[in-house]
Design a protein around this motif. Structure first.
Motif, short mmCIF file in Angstrom:
data_model
loop_
_atom_site.label_atom_id
_atom_site.label_comp_id
_atom_site.label_asym_id
_atom_site.label_seq_id
_atom_site.Cartn_x
_atom_site.Cartn_y
_atom_site.Cartn_z
N CYS A 27 35.73 61.16 12.53
CA CYS A 27 35.57 62.35 12.53
C CYS A 27 36.36 62.94 11.62
CB CYS A 27 35.49 62.98 14.02
SG CYS A 27 35.08 64.71 13.72
N ALA A 28 35.84 63.92 10.69
CA ALA A 28 36.78 64.85 9.82
C ALA A 28 36.01 66.11 9.56
CB ALA A 28 36.81 64.00 8.50
N LEU A 29 36.58 67.08 9.80
CA LEU A 29 36.21 68.47 9.20
C LEU A 29 37.04 68.73 7.90
CD1 LEU A 29 34.88 71.14 9.65
CD2 LEU A 29 37.10 72.08 10.71
N CYS A 39 32.16 66.03 9.58
CA CYS A 39 31.49 64.71 9.14
C CYS A 39 31.86 63.84 10.43
CB CYS A 39 32.13 64.09 7.82
SG CYS A 39 31.75 65.04 6.34
N THR A 40 30.78 63.19 10.79
CA THR A 40 30.70 62.20 11.90
C THR A 40 30.53 60.69 11.47
OG1 THR A 40 29.02 63.03 12.93
CG2 THR A 40 31.21 64.05 13.81
N TRP A 58 25.14 48.07 7.06
CA TRP A 58 24.55 49.09 6.41
C TRP A 58 25.36 50.35 6.86
CZ3 TRP A 58 21.38 49.13 2.53
CH2 TRP A 58 20.60 50.22 2.35
N VAL A 59 25.29 51.24 5.68
CA VAL A 59 25.74 52.60 5.77
C VAL A 59 25.05 53.65 5.55
CG1 VAL A 59 27.73 54.25 5.10
CG2 VAL A 59 28.21 51.87 5.74
N ALA A 136 35.72 59.94 7.79
CA ALA A 136 35.07 59.68 8.95
C ALA A 136 34.65 58.05 8.86
CB ALA A 136 33.84 60.51 9.10
N LEU A 137 33.94 57.53 7.86
CA LEU A 137 33.76 56.19 7.71
C LEU A 137 35.03 55.37 8.07
CD1 LEU A 137 31.53 54.21 7.29
CD2 LEU A 137 31.97 54.59 4.77
#
Length: 237
Positions: A27-29, A39-40, A58-59, A136-137
């Motif tokens: 997770c990132a804001l 973003c999660t 896969w992404v 997030a990734l």
């Protein structure tokens, strides 16, 4: 003079806050000026049917804007029963940009979905989504590596994105909404931390541009991505 008073090569203030929510594996804001995107990243032990059994990961990505992300309320796309063309185009861009920066063999046969929700928009939401989505990734992959599910790091080089354009006849870095809405040329640049290009979107929005101007915008983009990558590394350290 830019409406914000920034120098031509000056970005908006950038901050990346991790662990903003507790349930997602990553997770990132990200805040780029007044553009804020949550973003999660979600890990699933499945892949799309067309790569099942291949050993490849896969992404993918989804993108959306909250009704009051802009100065007037937008109707939720869910109430219309379908996504708009702009939404589909942006989430495909995010997905393929993040896939380009990951070793799908090393990831293994699993899927990571990156959801990008725009809380507040002031230009550059797709670029912020890619930059924050990578964080997030990265955190989700870190969790896989910590658990021993992934052995070799599949994300050796960060991926970030920045907008550049020609505003009032001058090449500028990181357009906010007042600039984006009046730019003669608008471009989005997605590249890795080592400045390998993933995608470049450039278009005349009322004025043509020269090869020299394109090169100037590329130079600005490299500078901007360098600053974003530094922020990404700080956030994931």
């Amino acid at each position: 003079m830019r409406p914000s008073g920034r120098a031509l090569d000056e970005m908006r203030a950038v901050s990346i806050e991790t662990d903003f929510t507790k349930h997602a594996e990553g997770c990132a804001l990200i805040r780029m000026g007044d553009t804020h995107v949550l973003c999660t990243a979600t890990i699933e032990d499945r892949v799309p049917p067309f790569i099942k059994g291949s050993g490849l990961g896969w992404v993918t990505a989804e993108y959306g804007m909250l009704p009051r992300a802009t100065n007037t309320r937008m109707r939720r796309e869910a109430t219309a029963g379908k996504q708009g063309g702009r939404t589909v185009e942006i989430q495909r861009l995010i997905g393929r940009s993040l896939r380009a920066g990951i070793d799908r063999v090393a990831l293994g046969e699993r899927q990571i979905t990156v959801d990008c929700d725009v809380l507040q928009a002031d230009g550059g939401t797709r670029c912020a989504s890619i930059t924050g989505g990578w964080v997030a990734l990265r955190l989700a992959v870190n969790a896989l590596m910590k658990a021993g599910d992934v052995i070799s790091d599949p994300m050796p080089d960060p991926v970030a994105a920045i907008s550049c354009g020609i505003y009032a006849g001058q090449p500028v870095l990181d357009l906010d909404y007042p600039e984006d809405s009046e730019a003669g040329v608008d471009g989005n640049f997605i590249m890795t931390g080592t400045h390998r290009l993933i995608e470049v979107q450039m278009s005349a929005e009322g004025a043509t541009f020269s090869r020299d101007q394109m090169n100037q915008l590329m130079d600005l983009a490299e500078k901007g991505v360098g600053e974003l990558v530094a922020a990404q590394k700080t956030a994931t350290a």
